[in-house]
Every structure is written in structure tokens, then in C-alpha cells.
Design a protein around this motif. Sequence first.
Motif, PDB file in Angstrom:
ATOM      1  N   SER A 108      -0.037   1.317  -0.599  1.00  0.00           N
ATOM      2  CA  SER A 108      -0.407   0.749   0.692  1.00  0.00           C
ATOM      3  C   SER A 108       0.042   1.635   1.854  1.00  0.00           C
ATOM      4  N   SER A 109       1.240   2.222   1.769  1.00  0.00           N
ATOM      5  CA  SER A 109       1.673   3.084   2.871  1.00  0.00           C
ATOM      6  C   SER A 109       0.867   4.388   2.891  1.00  0.00           C
ATOM      7  N   THR A 112      -2.525   3.474   4.225  1.00  0.00           N
ATOM      8  CA  THR A 112      -2.428   3.256   5.673  1.00  0.00           C
ATOM      9  C   THR A 112      -2.373   4.595   6.394  1.00  0.00           C
ATOM     10  N   LEU A 166      -8.677  -0.740   6.039  1.00  0.00           N
ATOM     11  CA  LEU A 166      -7.678  -1.211   5.081  1.00  0.00           C
ATOM     12  C   LEU A 166      -8.147  -2.456   4.337  1.00  0.00           C
ATOM     13  N   VAL A 175      -2.869  -5.392   9.154  1.00  0.00           N
ATOM     14  CA  VAL A 175      -2.040  -4.411   9.868  1.00  0.00           C
ATOM     15  C   VAL A 175      -1.077  -5.154  10.756  1.00  0.00           C
TER      16      VAL A 175
END
Length: 175
Positions: A108-109, A112, A166, A175
Motif C-alpha cells: 500500500s505504501s 501510494t 488507489l 487516502v
Amino acid sequence: MSELDLTMVKRAKKGDEDALYQLITSHKEQLYRMAISYLKNEDDAIEAIQETTYRAYKGIKKLRKNEYFTTWLIRILLNYCHDEIKKKKRVIYSDRLLHSMEAPEKNSSIETEDAIHSLNEPYRNVIMLKYLHDLKISEIAEILECPEGTVKTWLHKGLGLLRSQLKEKEGDFHV
């Protein structure tokens, strides 16, 4: 900007290399954090700071308003970082892809980060300056040389684009 800093800028513009060195040294941590957030590589970030220092040295006499030294310096760094990103855009970081496959909890990071870097330049810049470097809207407007309203619009649109990207990748990621 403090009175001491303004005096240092005036001295630097008159050719005092030590004054310019002290000014740049006082900003090196901020410049490094920005460079590393854009370039994602310590060596590239150090190179960016060196190039920024060189360009500041060569162009200090072109600085119109002494009180905008910091903004001017950051702008030099951002221009260099954008040029480097464009040069390296075609490179695929296969080791990073392999690492993300091995560590799914970090996806996920990484996603992102990738989503932020895939945004068009004004949206990417505003989001990075606001959320990664904790700058105020007014400071971002000075750096990007545009009205505060434009920065707010880019921030709003950029966050909307980021959310939609996302959501496509993560399903219902917020977010």
C-alpha cells in the motif's frame, strides 16, 4: 527570514562565498528531505543538492528579492529533480517490484508512492510539498510561483485523482 539571513543574502549577492555557503548549509536538511522524496535515492539526492549549490552559486546575483532566498533555492532543487525524473522515467525498477512482491504488507505504501509519482507535475508537486514536507499553502504558492487559489485547486484535484487511482488498485482504499 531573519535579519541575519537577509544580511547573509546581501553579502552572498556581492560575491561573499562564505555567506552563500552558510546560507545553503542552513537549508541542507530541508533540501535533502525534498530531494530524497522526489528522487528516492540517497546518491541522487546528494547529487541534487550539489547541483543546487552550484546553480545557486552561479545565479545568486539574479535573485531579485533577498527575502525569497529560501523559495528560490527550493525552486532550483525542484527544477533539477524534475529534470532527473524525466531522464529516468523510462527505467523500470525491477528490484523494487520484486521487493514489493516479497513484502505484501508494504504494497500500500509503495502503491501510494507510485500513484503520487504518476500524477501530473503540478498535482504531484503540491501533494508532496504539502504532505511530505509540511509546507503551508502560502509557502507552496511562493515556491511554485502561482496564486494560493491555484495551489488549493491543484491540491483538491490531485487528491481526488490519487484517491481514484488507489481505489482502482486497492478496491476501497482511502487516502
